[in-house]
Design a protein around this motif. Sequence first.
Motif, PDB file in Angstrom:
ATOM      1  N   PHE A  40      25.678  22.790  25.579  1.00 60.99           N
ATOM      2  CA  PHE A  40      27.100  22.829  25.222  1.00 60.99           C
ATOM      3  C   PHE A  40      27.432  21.557  24.440  1.00 60.99           C
ATOM      4  O   PHE A  40      27.716  21.608  23.261  1.00 60.99           O
ATOM      5  N   ASN A  41      27.310  20.399  25.098  1.00 55.99           N
ATOM      6  CA  ASN A  41      27.479  19.148  24.351  1.00 55.99           C
ATOM      7  C   ASN A  41      26.677  18.002  24.947  1.00 55.99           C
ATOM      8  O   ASN A  41      27.063  16.847  24.825  1.00 55.99           O
ATOM      9  N   GLY A  85      25.810  14.594  23.040  1.00 57.23           N
ATOM     10  CA  GLY A  85      26.491  14.660  21.744  1.00 57.23           C
ATOM     11  C   GLY A  85      25.954  15.761  20.846  1.00 57.23           C
ATOM     12  O   GLY A  85      26.420  15.947  19.733  1.00 57.23           O
ATOM     13  N   ILE A 103      25.087  19.891  20.083  1.00 58.91           N
ATOM     14  CA  ILE A 103      25.701  21.178  20.373  1.00 58.91           C
ATOM     15  C   ILE A 103      24.597  22.224  20.359  1.00 58.91           C
ATOM     16  O   ILE A 103      23.476  21.940  19.926  1.00 58.91           O
ATOM     17  N   THR A 157      25.675  29.438  27.194  1.00 57.12           N
ATOM     18  CA  THR A 157      26.214  28.246  26.531  1.00 57.12           C
ATOM     19  C   THR A 157      26.715  27.263  27.581  1.00 57.12           C
ATOM     20  O   THR A 157      27.871  27.315  28.001  1.00 57.12           O
ATOM     21  N   ASP A 203      25.343  23.239  29.688  1.00 61.54           N
ATOM     22  CA  ASP A 203      24.323  22.192  29.789  1.00 61.54           C
ATOM     23  C   ASP A 203      23.597  22.289  31.118  1.00 61.54           C
ATOM     24  O   ASP A 203      24.205  22.613  32.142  1.00 61.54           O
ATOM     25  N   ARG A 205      18.368  13.067  20.041  1.00 63.29           N
ATOM     26  CA  ARG A 205      19.727  12.831  19.526  1.00 63.29           C
ATOM     27  C   ARG A 205      19.772  11.559  18.684  1.00 63.29           C
ATOM     28  O   ARG A 205      18.885  10.709  18.764  1.00 63.29           O
ATOM     29  N   CYS A 209      29.348  16.979   9.671  1.00 70.60           N
ATOM     30  CA  CYS A 209      30.485  17.258  10.562  1.00 70.60           C
ATOM     31  C   CYS A 209      31.744  16.530  10.087  1.00 70.60           C
ATOM     32  O   CYS A 209      32.829  17.082  10.118  1.00 70.60           O
TER      33      CYS A 209
END
Length: 321
Positions: free
Chosen positions: A38-39, A42, A44, A87, A89, A124, A147
């Motif tokens: 999900f996030n 940081g 997605i 969806t 984490d 990341r 982004c």
Amino acid sequence: MSDPRLHNVLIIGSGPAGLTAAIYAARANLKPICIEGFNAGGLIAGGQLMFTTDVENFPGFPEGIHGAELMQRMRDQAERQGAELVTADVQKVDFSARPFKVWVGEGEDVLHLAKAVIIATGARANYLGLPSEDQLKNKGVSACAVCDGALYRGQDVVVVGGGDSAMEEASYLAGLCKSVTLVHRRDEFRASKAMQNRLTSHDRIRILFSHVVEDVLDVAEDRVTAVRVKDLKTGDPSIVPCQAMFVAIGHTPMTELFKGQVEMHSNGYLRTQPSTATTSVPGVFAAGDVADWVYRQAVTAAGTGCMAALECERWLSSHEA
Ligand code: NAP
């Protein structure tokens, strides 16, 4: 609360590695579940390619393809083959006994059991570690031009780094912004020649070799107004006025969840047996950037995702026989 579901294979992560593993595992009738994220960290769902513009080196797309579109196609393909995508984490894992335990969602609210697990959590973006950089994140400091670049259309921006990511970010931003100042700590780039060549076509890009960013201004104004850089050859500081700073200085593997569970290299990447996706825990496999700091390409991630699913299928059939 209902009993936890038991899966043949649970895949963590949904970049090219995770989704390729999902496609192969689904085609092998393993009915995989893919916790796509999900996030976490940081990132997605879809991983780093969601932040990439044109992917020109993924075979089969002679005209190139947008990173997000490529990931959507892989996701559609995984679902079409029968993979279940969630969806959310993963919050915690326990690989000390089989079936493996994987807790999913905020508050670790859903426990899944799995006979086998494929880890494909990727890596990341890194930051410089300056306090001002941290305070101005999402207020002009970003690690993702795709982004956030449009927010600074027609303005002056800084990009930090000298690898392929920095070249990509700088050339993307040069198409939007009034000026791009690329700050690199050495006097030669690490980036491939092909990526460096992207910069030469832009007269809006200025390069500061042998410079480092010492501070991001202005925390008091709660927005980026400039960066203070230092020339490493002369020691001289100078101010580069800008409205945003994009950091493109490499990546950290997303392995926090697996500390103490599977073996890692000293740099934090998961350890796999040479030329395989097999980790130190039988039944747990690793694919993609989470176990690869050398190639780090979408196509190699997809390749190792395939390897992980094939190894997983063989491992399950030998253990269930
Ligand atoms: P990278 O190749 O590791 O480059 C990181 C850059 O950041 C290096 O130039 C490094 O400087 C600099 N750096 C690291 N820490 C720093 C710090 N604390 N302060 C200032 N500068 C710092 O990372 P990447 O560019 O993200 O690329 C990662 C991988 O993805 C590579 O294999 C690359 O080929 C691949 N990639 C490919 C594409 C593509 O083909 N389209 C696009 C993006 C990335 P030094 O050079 O001095 O070490």
